[in-house]
Design a protein around this motif. Structure first.
Motif, short mmCIF file in Angstrom:
data_model
loop_
_atom_site.label_atom_id
_atom_site.label_comp_id
_atom_site.label_asym_id
_atom_site.label_seq_id
_atom_site.Cartn_x
_atom_site.Cartn_y
_atom_site.Cartn_z
N ARG A 44 -4.98 7.69 -11.38
CA ARG A 44 -5.80 8.04 -10.21
C ARG A 44 -6.96 8.96 -10.61
O ARG A 44 -8.07 8.83 -10.11
CB ARG A 44 -4.88 8.72 -9.18
CG ARG A 44 -5.56 9.25 -7.95
CD ARG A 44 -5.87 8.20 -6.89
NE ARG A 44 -4.72 7.68 -6.20
CZ ARG A 44 -4.17 8.20 -5.10
NH1 ARG A 44 -4.66 9.30 -4.57
NH2 ARG A 44 -3.13 7.62 -4.51
N THR A 98 1.07 1.57 -10.07
CA THR A 98 1.19 2.93 -9.54
C THR A 98 0.63 3.01 -8.11
O THR A 98 1.18 3.69 -7.26
CB THR A 98 0.48 3.96 -10.44
OG1 THR A 98 -0.85 3.52 -10.69
CG2 THR A 98 1.20 4.11 -11.76
N GLU A 99 -0.45 2.27 -7.84
CA GLU A 99 -1.09 2.36 -6.53
C GLU A 99 -0.46 1.43 -5.49
O GLU A 99 -0.60 1.64 -4.29
CB GLU A 99 -2.59 2.07 -6.63
CG GLU A 99 -3.38 3.17 -7.32
CD GLU A 99 -3.39 4.48 -6.54
OE1 GLU A 99 -3.30 4.47 -5.30
OE2 GLU A 99 -3.50 5.54 -7.18
N LYS A 155 4.18 3.16 -4.78
CA LYS A 155 4.10 3.63 -3.39
C LYS A 155 5.04 2.84 -2.49
O LYS A 155 5.73 3.39 -1.64
CB LYS A 155 2.68 3.37 -2.87
CG LYS A 155 1.70 4.46 -3.04
CD LYS A 155 0.45 4.04 -2.28
CE LYS A 155 -0.75 4.83 -2.70
NZ LYS A 155 -1.98 4.23 -2.22
N SER A 156 5.02 1.52 -2.65
CA SER A 156 5.82 0.66 -1.77
C SER A 156 7.30 0.90 -1.99
O SER A 156 8.08 1.00 -1.02
CB SER A 156 5.53 -0.82 -2.08
OG SER A 156 4.16 -1.06 -2.05
N HIS A 192 8.96 3.73 -0.18
CA HIS A 192 9.16 3.61 1.27
C HIS A 192 10.02 2.42 1.66
O HIS A 192 10.15 2.11 2.85
CB HIS A 192 7.79 3.52 1.96
CG HIS A 192 7.00 4.78 1.83
ND1 HIS A 192 7.16 5.85 2.70
CD2 HIS A 192 6.08 5.17 0.93
CE1 HIS A 192 6.36 6.83 2.32
NE2 HIS A 192 5.69 6.45 1.26
N TYR A 241 5.09 -1.03 1.61
CA TYR A 241 3.65 -0.87 1.40
C TYR A 241 2.95 -0.47 2.70
O TYR A 241 2.15 0.47 2.71
CB TYR A 241 3.04 -2.17 0.86
CG TYR A 241 1.58 -2.03 0.46
CD1 TYR A 241 1.23 -1.28 -0.66
CD2 TYR A 241 0.56 -2.62 1.20
CE1 TYR A 241 -0.10 -1.13 -1.03
CE2 TYR A 241 -0.77 -2.47 0.83
CZ TYR A 241 -1.10 -1.73 -0.29
OH TYR A 241 -2.40 -1.58 -0.66
N ALA A 257 3.72 3.04 3.48
CA ALA A 257 3.04 3.97 2.55
C ALA A 257 1.59 4.17 2.94
O ALA A 257 1.04 5.25 2.78
CB ALA A 257 3.12 3.42 1.12
N CYS A 312 6.94 -4.85 -1.69
CA CYS A 312 5.51 -5.01 -1.40
C CYS A 312 5.22 -6.11 -0.39
O CYS A 312 4.23 -6.03 0.34
CB CYS A 312 4.75 -5.33 -2.68
SG CYS A 312 4.87 -4.07 -3.93
#
Ligand SMILES: C[S@@+](CC[C@H](N)C(=O)[O-])C[C@H]1O[C@@H](n2cnc3c(N)ncnc32)[C@H](O)[C@@H]1O
Length: 399
Positions: free
Chosen positions: A73, A145-146, A150-151, A154, A173, A176, A355
């Motif tokens: 990031r 990672t993005e 993230k998905s 959650h 996703y 997130a 996802c």
């Protein structure tokens, strides 16, 4: 185990690592031994640390993705000189992140072979340098990672809110992103041309990995028999699979279709015969009378209702004898393939769940999918592609 064995095992491993060329495998026996060793490493680790510690480390494992996400990031890799060092202070200025957070995060990354400290400054390791040298690998890290990381974080909440959902918007996703139930991954990625290009590169990188190479698709199917035929690569991203087929079989005409804009996905592959087309595979297939419609890593994105919708949307275009060719992984029975391969495909299955509400399938599930879509689909075969983790699954249109 006697203390002696531990001492001699540690010495043997240390000696092998001091001469990395001794670990290169060339004969078949060595190749098998290499794969055996890879499979034995987690068992060896568990035996050495014990079950309690093993579980503790497992519960902790996601934490080690955090510095990778941060490095990605903040664009740290490109700021570190290829053959020199940079101070934390300079890095802080360039990234806009505080020096103390940077130092903590990068020192954590260093425990995973990313960067090292030289005279209190940050320098590249061969591993971290790859993030600069290989933009395809960097795109893969970005996607994982993005999007995936993230998905996954959650997914338990998503499963509580929408148990057994088959809807690609009802995922970890969308939670997130703070848009629960409203946004699917591909809808989100399609909004941004840079991420679209990166997604294609990430998939291309994925397909350069051991056992995922596109050569198995090129060599594992009798493309030559199609002569000057037409092949449609549905959901083909940046067309790298079509490019490989076209280079090997220049008489074929390849058409790459994707939901994303042609100008965002199109890549110039010299010496290939490729057309590009924006197409949503849930809508009727516009290319009629092609010989093969192939879907690589497309159906695992979808649950069965969506997958049958995709197969049905192809029907209006199909001539009798046309083939649907799927290039995807197959879920094995537990413990029936190498540990590393099973872990990879089950990991991918989890990413699909997190996802997109999609899933990987076993052989019989593929057969059922065609049956469910339309009885005029005749399931022909499902077989592993040569030297690959990928399978070739084929059906014929008999209508
Ligand atoms: C997992 S990628 C596979 C890409 C490529 N076939 C490969 O082997 O790497 C799935 C592709 O399907 C595309 N896609 C997603 N939804 C689509 C839709 N409704 N219609 C057409 N393509 C779609 C995505 O943009 C993405 O390029």
């Amino acid at each position: 185990m006697a203390a002696n064995s531990l001492v001699s095992l540690a010495a043997a491993v240390r000696e092998a690592l001091a001469k990395p060329q001794s670990l290169a495998a060339s004969s078949e026996e060595e190749k098998k031994a290499r794969l055996d060793l890879i499979d034995l490493l987690p068992e060896l680790n568990a035996a050495l640390v014990g079950d309690v510690e093993f579980l503790r480390e497992l519960a902790w494992s996601a934490v080690h993705v955090l510095p990778v996400a941060a490095v990605n990031r903040w664009g740290v890799a490109k700021l570190v000189p290829a053959d020199g060092e940079i101070s934390y202070e300079e890095l802080a200025k360039a990234t806009g992140v505080s020096e103390s957070i940077l130092r903590r995060t990068l020192r954590h990354a260093m425990t995973s072979r990313l960067f090292y400290e030289k005279d209190g400054k940050v320098a590249h390791t061969p591993t971290s340098k790859l993030l600069v040298e290989n933009e395809y690998l960097a795109a893969f890290v970005d996607l994982h990672t993005e999007v995936a990381f993230k998905s996954l974080a959650h997914t338990m909440d998503a499963l509580k809110q929408w148990p057994d959902s088959t809807n690609p918007r009802e995922t970890g996703y969308s939670i997130a992103l703070g848009k629960p139930g409203e946004l699917a991954v591909y809808e989100d990625l399609a909004k941004d041309p840079v991420r679209t290009v990166n997604f294609g590169r990430a998939m291309q990188f994925f397909s350069s990995g051991e056992g995922y190479e596109v050569t198995s698709l090129v060599e594992g199917y009798p493309w030559g028999k199609l002569g000057k035929g037409t092949v449609v690569d549905v959901g083909g991203a940046n067309g790298f699979a079509s490019a490989a087929i076209s280079k090997a079989f220049p008489d074929l005409k390849l058409i790459v279709q994707d939901i994303r804009m042609v100008e965002d996905i199109k890549v110039d592959y010299p010496g290939t015969n490729i057309e590009w087309m924006q197409h949503d595979y849930f809508t009727p297939q516009p290319v009629h009378e092609a010989d093969v419609y192939f879907y690589r890593f497309v159906f695992h994105n979808q649950y069965d209702d969506k997958a049958t919708e995709t197969l049905r949307a192809a029907i209006p275009a199909l001539k009798k004898g046309a083939r649907i060719l799927i290039n995807d992984e197959i879920l094995p029975e537990p413990g029936k393939i190498r540990w590393r391969n099973e872990r990879a495909v089950r990991g991918l299955d989890a990413i699909m769940l997190a996802c997109m509400s999609g899933h990987e399938r076993g052989v019989s599930e593929w057969e059922q999918l065609f049956k469910k879509a339309d009885s005029r689909y005749k399931f022909l075969s499902a077989a592993p592609a040569p030297n690959s983790k990928m399978w070739l699954i084929e059906a014929e249109w008999t209508g």
